[in-house]
Design an enzyme around this catalytic site. Structure first.
Site, PDB file in Angstrom:
ATOM      1  CE1 TYR A 427       0.748   0.259   4.568  1.00  0.00           C
ATOM      2  CE2 TYR A 427      -1.461  -0.789   4.735  1.00  0.00           C
ATOM      3  CZ  TYR A 427      -0.124  -0.363   5.115  1.00  0.00           C
ATOM      4  OH  TYR A 427      -0.009  -0.387   6.641  1.00  0.00           O
ATOM      5  CD  GLU A 428      -0.386   4.956   2.176  1.00  0.00           C
ATOM      6  OE1 GLU A 428      -0.553   5.839   1.309  1.00  0.00           O
ATOM      7  OE2 GLU A 428      -1.399   4.984   2.996  1.00  0.00           O
TER       8      GLU A 428
END
Ligand SMILES: Cc1cc2nc3c(=O)[nH]c(=O)nc-3n(C[C@H](O)[C@H](O)[C@H](O)COP(=O)(O)OP(=O)(O)OC[C@H]3O[C@@H](n4cnc5c(N)ncnc54)[C@H](O)[C@@H]3O)c2cc1C
Length: 569
Positions: A427-428
């Site tokens: 994620y990110e």
């Protein structure tokens, strides 16, 4: 084994390796004196050890669940979050005008790191809030700031970030959520968002979603995206909760780890939203939140927890005889167990110190507006994110190995670290995308920011030459190899050749940065444990950079030589 937040490690880092003196020297952060920094780290450490860490297993064993459309959080999480909020930890870096403490990002990131090691699932709630606060501070209208910031900063309300849709993951520009102007200063938002961290909960207050959506006739791709604030309850002018908005939780994801963090599928059906920033300026505004999250995704904290866990197990476990009397008959006396634990410790320090220097660069950029600091912060962000999370994964995996068979048995808790940390590389922005960002966008200056950093490292290495000639020589040569590889990289006009080597290049970069920061630590602790750890890192782990740089400069041709059919065959 009880978690011990790495307070002393941070005190040492900030005093000797990544000094906060320059940050304190600015008008903006002059209140963050040495005493204040130490007191804050001490208090945060206590909170992490006594309140947050005990929730780690509870979240894993009792995942958040959906009941009648409302998310029920893991036992103890509501109380834990309240204590985090009441201590002012959500608003540490936020503007004092709205109730924040206005502290440097370096301290916020340090506290986030310590808290994620205690319980990542819970820490993600304040992390999302902090990112949203920063995005609103920079891009929202005064009316939105006045209404939302005090509540978000106090932790009375929480925040989320909504980018991802089923067909729009890394390719955010493919999103199809719609926004239509109501003509009264509000917009109607419709669409489905998936994987939304802390997308709903029963902690009380409001859940404020920052949502990317597209206005009618907006151009395709990222350029046509706008950002909207969509609260679960539409607040009255005085901040009391008003009517329920058109956003609902469709389901919760069943995940490999971070079970205590509710990951929601959210449906927006003509929900009322407010524009944040300019129409079609959504990506720039959301990047403020994403960059904040990239620094705090939690890989290094989990590595710390996994290391402490493995070390405690190794100190107790007896198998076979060893010649090392200091290990008192435990497996710590075996060379390979020592190799694993020292590697874990050395990499944690490297990743943590890189993240701290990134945070200091952000603070200096904020306080001075200086272009060079901005470029430094931007250059380090993908390295911090990808290397920190890769380190988290590698350390948690090694932690299982240290446990032997017990590492594979859930009751010891070693496996939870590995399950929880795995998502941080995804994620990110996946770590592959981070590496592409490093070799493309962050090199659009022709390598100027990287070169300035190499020059600075060499000046530091120069100071270490007399004391540690061999270590200084090794680090110097590694910087020169990285400099040459960077020159090769920026000379490539076919971006595929850069992208093909992006991941090994980023890792080699991190190896060299880690060596520099270990060397600085050795200089500050001559003859001590930090010098010994630096020797281990520079002698045994730094050489990896050479092989990585060969890979980084190999170009794309061989990657495509094998056709998709031949991959299948
Ligand atoms: C637990 C969890 C929590 C999350 N929380 C949030 C949240 O709060 N808010 C939110 O908006 N999203 C959230 N996400 C979504 C997350 O950000 C995405 O999963 C991530 O961006 C990757 O998108 P994807 O899953 O669609 O993978 P894909 O984009 O399909 O990627 C698949 C693979 O292809 C690679 N790839 C894709 N495009 C490229 C490219 N151009 N070049 C090279 N390689 C490429 C990727 O690196 C990856 O290896 C969360 C996800 C999880 C699992």
């Amino acid at each position: 084994m009880p978690y011990r937040a790495p307070v002393e490690d941070y005190n040492f880092l900030f005093e000797h390796v990544v000094s906060l003196d320059s940050v304190r020297g600015t008008e903006r952060f002059e209140d963050a004196t040495l005493d204040v920094t130490r007191a804050i780290l001490e208090e945060a450490g206590k909170l992490c050890n006594e309140v947050v860490a005990p929730l780690q297993r509870s979240g894993d064993l009792n995942p958040a669940y959906l009941e009648n459309g409302v998310v029920r959080t893991s036992p103890g999480f509501a109380e834990g979050f309240r204590k985090i909020a009441e201590g002012g930890w959500v608003g540490m870096a936020a503007d004092p005008e709205y109730g924040g403490m206005g502290l440097p990002m370096a301290l916020t990131a340090a506290v986030g790191d310590m808290m994620s090691g205690a319980c990542l699932s819970l820490q993600l709630a304040p992390l999302m809030g902090q990112g949203q606060i920063e995005a609103l501070e920079h891009h929202a209208s005064d009316a939105i700031k006045d209404l939302y910031l005090p509540k978000l900063i106090s932790g009375e309300w929480t925040g989320t970030m909504n980018l991802t849709e089923p067909q729009a993951g890394s390719d955010v520009g493919a999103l199809t959520s719609k926004a239509e102007d109501n003509g009264d200063g509000t917009y109607r938002i419709s669409g489905q968002k998936i994987y939304i961290t802390w997308g709903d909960h029963d902690l009380g207050g409001n859940v404020c979603h920052l949502v990317l959506a597209r206005l009618p006739d907006a151009p395709a791709g990222t350029k046509g995206i706008s950002l909207f604030l969509v609260p679960k309850f539409i607040p009255e002018a005085d901040g009391t909760l008003g009517k329920r908005n058109g956003v609902n939780v469709v389901s919760l994801e069943h995940k490999m780890g971070i079970h205590g963090s509710p990951t929601c599928v959210l449906e927006y059906a003509d929900a009322t939203g407010w524009l944040v920033g300019k129409e079609q300026g959504g990506m720039a505004a959301m990047f403020t939140m994403m960059n904040n999250a990239r620094l705090g995704v939690g890989g290094i904290g989990i590595a710390e927890g996994a290391f402490q866990h493995a070390l405690a197990y190794a100190q107790d476990r007896k198998q076979g005889k060893t010649q090392d009397a200091s290990s008192k008959g435990s497996i710590l006396g075996h060379a390979d167990v020592r190799r694993m634990l020292t590697t874990m410790k050395a990499d944690i320090f490297a990743a943590r110190a890189i993240a701290a220097s990134n945070a200091v660069a952000i603070d200096m950029a904020t306080a001075t507006g200086d272009k060079a600091w901005k470029a430094r912060a931007a250059l380090l962000t993908p390295i911090t994110k990808a290397f920190g999370t890769d380190t988290g994964i590698a350390v948690a995996d090694t932690g299982i190995q240290v446990h032997g068979g017990m590492g594979f048995i859930e009751e010891t808790g070693a496996a939870q670290f590995a399950r929880d940390v795995r998502v941080t590389a995804i994620y990110e922005g996946t770590n592959g995308i981070q590496a592409m960002d490093l070799v493309a966008r962050k090199m659009m200056d022709g390598g100027e920011a990287a070169t300035a950093l190499f020059d600075e490292i060499e000046a530091d290495v120069d100071k270490a030459k007399e004391v540690f000639p061999q270590m200084a020589k090794d680090v110097w040569e590694a910087v020169e190899s990285l400099r040459e590889a960077t020159e090769w990289l920026v000379a490539q006009t076919d971006m595929q050749d850069r992208f093909a080597g992006a991941v090994p290049y980023l890792r080699a970069f991190a190896r060299v940065l880690g060596a520099h920061l270990h060397l600085k630590a050795a200089m500050a602790d001559q003859g001590g444990a930090r010098e010994k750890l630096a020797r281990f890192y520079i002698q045994r782990m730094l050489p990896e950079h050479a092989a990585l740089l060969v890979h980084a400069q190999a170009g794309a041709k061989e990657l495509y030589a094998l056709s998709p059919d031949e991959l299948v065959a």
